[in-house]
Write a protein that holds these residues in place. Structure first.
Motif, PDB file in Angstrom:
ATOM      1  N   GLN A  63      -3.308  12.720   0.326  1.00 42.47           N
ATOM      2  CA  GLN A  63      -2.398  13.480   1.115  1.00 42.47           C
ATOM      3  C   GLN A  63      -0.964  13.207   1.072  1.00 42.47           C
ATOM      4  N   ASN A  64      -0.817  12.008   0.441  1.00 39.36           N
ATOM      5  CA  ASN A  64       0.657  11.634   0.503  1.00 39.36           C
ATOM      6  C   ASN A  64       1.331  11.988  -1.084  1.00 39.36           C
ATOM      7  N   LEU A  69      -6.510   4.881  -5.777  1.00 39.53           N
ATOM      8  CA  LEU A  69      -7.754   4.939  -5.054  1.00 39.53           C
ATOM      9  C   LEU A  69      -7.631   6.096  -4.277  1.00 39.53           C
ATOM     10  N   ALA A  70      -6.816   6.337  -3.488  1.00 38.40           N
ATOM     11  CA  ALA A  70      -6.534   7.636  -2.583  1.00 38.40           C
ATOM     12  C   ALA A  70      -6.620   9.121  -3.482  1.00 38.40           C
ATOM     13  N   PRO A  98       2.473  12.633   6.807  1.00 36.17           N
ATOM     14  CA  PRO A  98       2.017  13.909   7.198  1.00 36.17           C
ATOM     15  C   PRO A  98       0.676  13.705   8.088  1.00 36.17           C
ATOM     16  N   ILE A 136       0.371   3.332  -7.962  1.00 39.76           N
ATOM     17  CA  ILE A 136       0.727   2.522  -6.590  1.00 39.76           C
ATOM     18  C   ILE A 136      -0.689   2.194  -6.021  1.00 39.76           C
ATOM     19  N   GLY A 137      -0.444   1.228  -4.914  1.00 41.54           N
ATOM     20  CA  GLY A 137      -1.477   1.192  -3.851  1.00 41.54           C
ATOM     21  C   GLY A 137      -2.415   0.205  -4.276  1.00 41.54           C
ATOM     22  N   SER A 138      -3.599   0.488  -3.944  1.00 42.98           N
ATOM     23  CA  SER A 138      -4.735  -0.890  -3.619  1.00 42.98           C
ATOM     24  C   SER A 138      -5.061  -1.271  -5.112  1.00 42.98           C
ATOM     25  N   SER A 159       0.835  -1.178   0.042  1.00 39.00           N
ATOM     26  CA  SER A 159       0.025  -0.126  -0.004  1.00 39.00           C
ATOM     27  C   SER A 159       0.898   1.323  -0.022  1.00 39.00           C
ATOM     28  N   ASN A 160       2.072   1.417   0.653  1.00 33.99           N
ATOM     29  CA  ASN A 160       2.750   2.398   0.710  1.00 33.99           C
ATOM     30  C   ASN A 160       3.685   2.416  -0.539  1.00 33.99           C
ATOM     31  N   ASN A 208      -1.434   6.834  -6.133  1.00 33.57           N
ATOM     32  CA  ASN A 208      -2.111   6.049  -5.799  1.00 33.57           C
ATOM     33  C   ASN A 208      -3.719   6.462  -5.965  1.00 33.57           C
ATOM     34  N   GLN A 213     -10.877   8.613  -4.959  1.00 32.40           N
ATOM     35  CA  GLN A 213     -12.206   8.063  -4.149  1.00 32.40           C
ATOM     36  C   GLN A 213     -13.101   9.111  -3.771  1.00 32.40           C
ATOM     37  N   LEU A 257     -10.937   0.672   6.234  1.00 32.94           N
ATOM     38  CA  LEU A 257     -10.743   1.589   5.254  1.00 32.94           C
ATOM     39  C   LEU A 257     -12.112   2.170   4.664  1.00 32.94           C
ATOM     40  N   ARG A 286      -3.442   4.553   7.207  1.00 32.95           N
ATOM     41  CA  ARG A 286      -2.919   5.610   7.208  1.00 32.95           C
ATOM     42  C   ARG A 286      -2.960   6.116   5.555  1.00 32.95           C
ATOM     43  N   THR A 287      -2.491   5.275   4.789  1.00 31.60           N
ATOM     44  CA  THR A 287      -2.224   5.775   3.370  1.00 31.60           C
ATOM     45  C   THR A 287      -3.454   6.146   2.738  1.00 31.60           C
ATOM     46  N   TYR A 288      -4.607   5.603   2.949  1.00 28.39           N
ATOM     47  CA  TYR A 288      -5.819   5.396   2.518  1.00 28.39           C
ATOM     48  C   TYR A 288      -6.727   6.266   2.831  1.00 28.39           C
ATOM     49  N   SER A 289      -6.393   6.893   4.199  1.00 32.26           N
ATOM     50  CA  SER A 289      -7.565   7.774   4.971  1.00 32.26           C
ATOM     51  C   SER A 289      -6.849   8.924   5.804  1.00 32.26           C
ATOM     52  N   THR A 290      -7.488   9.482   6.673  1.00 33.54           N
ATOM     53  CA  THR A 290      -6.942  10.480   7.611  1.00 33.54           C
ATOM     54  C   THR A 290      -6.535  10.019   8.692  1.00 33.54           C
TER      55      THR A 290
END
Lengths: 424, 147
Positions: free
Chosen positions: B47-48, B28-29, A299, B68-70, A253-254, B26, B32, A381, A402-406
């Motif tokens: 946010q990243n 999804l991030a 962050p 990247i990611g999901s 995920s990261n 990313n 979404q 998530l 953490r990566t996909y949310s706040t």
């Protein structure tokens, strides 16, 4: 790409237009990676990533209706990611309204679609389908058409199965056709490591922090990790498998890792050793300072950085039975040391439905309840995936969440302290 | 103006302003919240990703190394195309990853009116050169003009 007579006939429409489109999707997908042929999917079960009846997914539901109407259903029963809803998880009136009436209003209909397409059973909703209590555990060298990044990286790395990081929908199409294009992690060459990662920490590194550091560094490449066996040993015990589950989810995920090797531990590393390192591999050294740097780089996106946490999620990916037992013991010990009886922050532990059934029958389940912890099968998530929950100060030890949310990340020892001593 | 040669993953031609992510996107991030809550301009919610966070992706020539990611990523791209909230094109410096490829192929096969040319293997020099706001023109042969 070479196609057999049967595959070519499918592409030419011998089984209808929809099946031809399924075949065309797989051929184009494979062609993008230079696949020269299709190989049979050999696992007993599939695993799909799409478990949520999100309104925004209407185009996907329409596509699935096309598949069902054309009789293009999965050739294998499948498990699927966790459900997005659980009434036991704390939510206020407005949040419940948003969940049920706006966001997941298609959940019931979507689950009916999943049943028609080949869902294993009503409990088959988890991201950790490979747990014994769930039963979707492929064998070494079996070819899969799975999605769900944490499940794919676990199946490849810990179980030695072969699966690319397939996307949702493509996962299902491989299962409908019964074969997948052969490229990437399905090939010996694609399973070679482009990175040598040297773990030189002075203590056992936090799984989700180590995975995050490696994921961010190697992105989609395969890492060969050395030095971790000094902390994990050379046997895939329940404890070690849980560690590797969390570690892998963070790498996936990261970054976009689909396979890792751990020297003297994971099956291919045990069999082939450093011959798995590709020519010209790069090296990444991880010590205590590097892990500290990575954690400090995250962050904080809460509106008030020093807000008191209102909710804590533990279990993304879902917790194993052994992890639930360990958390219960840790909380019990630390609460007793603090002279407290209940956790200081509303807390939800998430696990697979099959694991929860087993756990609920143990004394530990009663202890957790008494300590104020909710055990749920929800996907945290999906819970966080809206502005109302997104504005809440939520803490977690999951680097995926953490990566996909706040949600704000803390190491497990930090979470334990916050829950038992009320710290921040 | 410079021209870079890539490989066509999803065919098409387009001219659009560049939006550049130097790190992996990313999917999804990034998408979404926009897809779920009716943001028709597809504001990036990751946010990243300091390059893209808070910026509108709709109609932009999205220049990036990879996604990247999901593993919902391809499906999310498919939904973005179906809901007409996709970037004008995706331009990858690296060879395409499996999730972006899936999204591109799904849109191409199952959404006949979807327009999102996808070019990969444009090289690191492309990503080093292109800057946000530059005008991008994608040609049918996979060449990309950056002005």
């Amino acid at each position: 790409m070479y196609l057999t007579e049967e595959q070519q006939a499918l592409l030419d429409g011998a089984k209808g237009e929809t099946m031809a489109k399924v075949m065309k999707t797989l051929v184009m997908y494979g062609s993008a990676f230079g696949a020269e042929r299709m190989v049979p999917v050999s696992s007993r079960y599939n695993h799909l990533v799409t478990s949520f009846g999100l309104k925004m997914m209407t185009p996907v539901f329409d596509l699935m209706d096309q598949l069902i109407q054309a009789g293009a259903v999965s050739g294998q029963p499948f498990s699927v990611d966790p459900r997005p809803l659980d009434p036991k998880v704390p939510a206020n009136f407005l949040q419940k309204l948003v969940f049920n009436k706006f966001m997941y209003s298609a959940q019931e209909n979507y689950e009916q679609q999943l049943q028609k397409l080949g869902l294993m059973d009503e409990d088959a909703f988890t991201c950790a389908c490979y747990f014994d209590e769930v039963g979707n555990r492929p064998g070494k060298d079996e070819v899969l058409s799975w999605a769900e990044s944490s499940a794919v990286v676990y199946a490849n790395s810990v179980l030695g199965a072969r699966c690319n990081r397939n996307s949702g929908i493509v996962d299902l199409m491989g299962s409908i056709a019964g074969f997948v294009p052969e490229f990437g992690l399905l090939t010996d060459e694609g399973r070679k490591a482009a990175w040598l990662v040297e773990v030189k920490t002075t203590h056992k590194p936090e799984a989700q922090l180590l995975g995050s550091a490696i994921g961010m560094k190697v992105m989609e490449d395969v890492p060969y990790v050395v030095g971790l066996d000094q902390w994990l040993g050379d046997s895939l015990t329940d404890d070690v498998c849980a560690y590797l589950k969390d570690f892998g989810a963070a790498t996936a995920s990261n970054g976009a890792v689909g396979l890792y090797h751990v020297e003297n531990l994971t099956p291919e590393a045990v069999d082939q050793g450093r011959s798995l390192l590709a020519e010209g591999y790069q090296t990444y050294v991880i010590d205590d300072a590097e892990l500290e740097r990575v954690q400090k780089s995250y962050p904080v996106v809460w509106k008030k950085a020093d807000a008191a946490p209102k909710l804590c999620f533990v279990g993304c990916p879902h917790l194993s039975l052994q992890q639930l037992q360990r958390w219960t013991a840790d909380l019990e010990r630390e609460l007793a040391a603090s002279g407290a009886r209940k956790v200081a922050v509303p807390t939800v532990f998430t696990t697979a439905p099959g694991v929860k059934k087993v756990f609920d029958a143990t004394a530990d389940a009663q202890k957790l309840r008494a300590m104020g912890v909710i055990v749920s099968t929800i996907c945290p998530l999906m819970y966080m995936n809206n502005p109302l929950c997104g504005s809440m100060p939520v803490i977690t030890c999951s680097n995926k969440l953490r990566t996909y949310s706040t949600a704000r990340y803390y190491r497990e020892d930090e979470i334990l302290k916050i829950l038992t001593k009320g710290g921040r | 103006m410079r021209t870079f040669q890539g490989r066509v993953i999803a065919p098409g031609t387009v001219t659009a302003p560049a939006l550049v992510s130097h790190g992996g996107l990313n999917t999804l991030a990034s998408f979404q919240k926009a897809l779920q809550f009716g943001d028709k301009k597809a504001t990036c919610g990751d946010q990243n990703n300091p390059d893209l966070y808070g910026k509108e992706m709709l109609g932009k020539a999205l220049c990036l190394p990879q996604t990247i990611g999901s593993t919902t990523g391809g499906m999310v791209l498919y939904c973005a195309c179906a809901m007409h909230r996709q970037p004008a094109c995706l331009l990858f410096s690296k060879p395409i990853d499996s999730l972006a490829a899936a999204g591109s192929v799904l849109a191409s096969v199952w959404l006949p009116d979807a327009q999102m040319p996808v070019i990969d293997s444009l090289g690191q020099e492309f990503l080093d050169y292109v800057q946000e706001g530059m005008t991008i023109t994608v040609h049918a042969d996979g060449s990309v003009d950056v002005d």
